[in-house]
Design a protein around this motif. Sequence first.
Motif, PDB file in Angstrom:
ATOM      1  N   PRO A 162       0.694  -0.728   0.166  1.00  0.00           N
ATOM      2  CA  PRO A 162       0.341   0.126  -0.054  1.00  0.00           C
ATOM      3  C   PRO A 162       0.847   1.350   0.499  1.00  0.00           C
ATOM      4  CG  PRO A 162       0.038  -1.724   2.570  1.00  0.00           C
ATOM      5  CD  PRO A 162       0.951  -2.129   1.222  1.00  0.00           C
TER       6      PRO A 162
ATOM      7  N   TRP B 269       0.786   4.050  -2.893  1.00  0.00           N
ATOM      8  CA  TRP B 269       0.487   5.836  -2.890  1.00  0.00           C
ATOM      9  C   TRP B 269       1.321   6.616  -2.920  1.00  0.00           C
ATOM     10  CZ3 TRP B 269      -1.003   5.007   3.169  1.00  0.00           C
ATOM     11  CH2 TRP B 269      -2.647   4.902   3.261  1.00  0.00           C
TER      12      TRP B 269
ATOM     13  N   ASP C  14      -2.146  10.620   5.359  1.00  0.00           N
ATOM     14  CA  ASP C  14      -2.626   9.327   4.193  1.00  0.00           C
ATOM     15  C   ASP C  14      -3.031   9.092   4.853  1.00  0.00           C
ATOM     16  OD1 ASP C  14      -0.072   9.229   3.369  1.00  0.00           O
ATOM     17  OD2 ASP C  14       1.024   7.769   5.279  1.00  0.00           O
ATOM     18  N   ASP C  15      -4.042   9.276   5.641  1.00  0.00           N
ATOM     19  CA  ASP C  15      -5.709   9.069   6.179  1.00  0.00           C
ATOM     20  C   ASP C  15      -6.837   9.697   4.914  1.00  0.00           C
ATOM     21  OD1 ASP C  15      -5.070   7.264   8.281  1.00  0.00           O
ATOM     22  OD2 ASP C  15      -4.966   8.731   9.663  1.00  0.00           O
TER      23      ASP C  15
ATOM     24  N   LEU D 211      -6.784   7.720   1.706  1.00  0.00           N
ATOM     25  CA  LEU D 211      -7.169   6.690   1.693  1.00  0.00           C
ATOM     26  C   LEU D 211      -7.699   6.591   1.808  1.00  0.00           C
ATOM     27  CD1 LEU D 211      -6.633   4.077   2.124  1.00  0.00           C
ATOM     28  CD2 LEU D 211      -6.916   4.278   4.667  1.00  0.00           C
ATOM     29  N   SER D 212      -9.239   8.202   2.814  1.00  0.00           N
ATOM     30  CA  SER D 212     -10.328   8.528   2.786  1.00  0.00           C
ATOM     31  C   SER D 212     -10.697   8.637   0.860  1.00  0.00           C
ATOM     32  CB  SER D 212     -11.180   9.825   3.017  1.00  0.00           C
ATOM     33  OG  SER D 212     -10.521  10.424   2.725  1.00  0.00           O
TER      34      SER D 212
ATOM     35  N   LEU E  86      -9.152   7.272  -2.077  1.00  0.00           N
ATOM     36  CA  LEU E  86      -8.963   6.174  -2.944  1.00  0.00           C
ATOM     37  C   LEU E  86     -10.026   4.932  -2.309  1.00  0.00           C
ATOM     38  CD1 LEU E  86      -4.634   6.103  -2.681  1.00  0.00           C
ATOM     39  CD2 LEU E  86      -6.518   6.671  -4.641  1.00  0.00           C
ATOM     40  N   GLY E  87     -10.325   4.788  -1.338  1.00  0.00           N
ATOM     41  CA  GLY E  87     -11.472   4.027  -0.730  1.00  0.00           C
ATOM     42  C   GLY E  87     -13.003   4.050  -1.116  1.00  0.00           C
TER      43      GLY E  87
END
Length: 226
Positions: A12, A16, A31-32, A35-36, A38-39
């Motif tokens: 991962p 990223w 990163d968080d 991630l929100s 990409l998710g």
Amino acid sequence: SLDDEVDEYRAPAYSWFCVRALFPRFYFISDDELLSILGSSDPQAVQPHSLKLFDNAKEIVFKPGTSTVIGMVSDEGERWSFCTPVKAVGAVEEWMTKVDDEMKDSLLRLMKEAVYQYPSSPRTKWILSRLGMVVLAGTQIWWTWSIEDTFKRVMEKGDKNAMKRELRKESHELGQLVELIRTDLSSCNRKCVNTLIILDVHARDIVDRFVRDSILDAREFAWESQ
């Protein structure tokens, strides 16, 4: 095994890194937050992070009911449209790159159009019908040209009073802005005119110094230092 565990965490992180390499503005968010984005399969997932991704752009405007980006809104609420809408489909880093490119292309077109139309429009009307950033940059472009042209008239045509006329013109334009700021303006226009008054006062003071000190050549340090 230990190698498998390392690969599990490395995958991962590498993903990223690739996403950020393709769209470097993603380095501006954590990163968080990345991630929100990409998710989620919803293009609107980038919306909460707009101010971090684009300087002073608090919102990416989507055409209602679609995934097509049609413009942006500044933190002050100033809205502007893309010349060419961008479809937010596929990998987010790819369509966000297209949004970034279109943002710059559209602003460049708006700037060129505004600069071209400046001399043929009443100045106050021109100011109120443009984006704030376009107004501030465009007026500085034309002011620089005007001073250079004044120096040319002095040196090439022997017009010794050209700089005095330029000073009177700038004083008149400043007076128009003072009158304009006293009218009922929107919040964005008021901020723009306030800033422009500061710039115009500075510009007028420079020309006033040229007149006072008989600065008549564009090669003099008093002008080159501006």
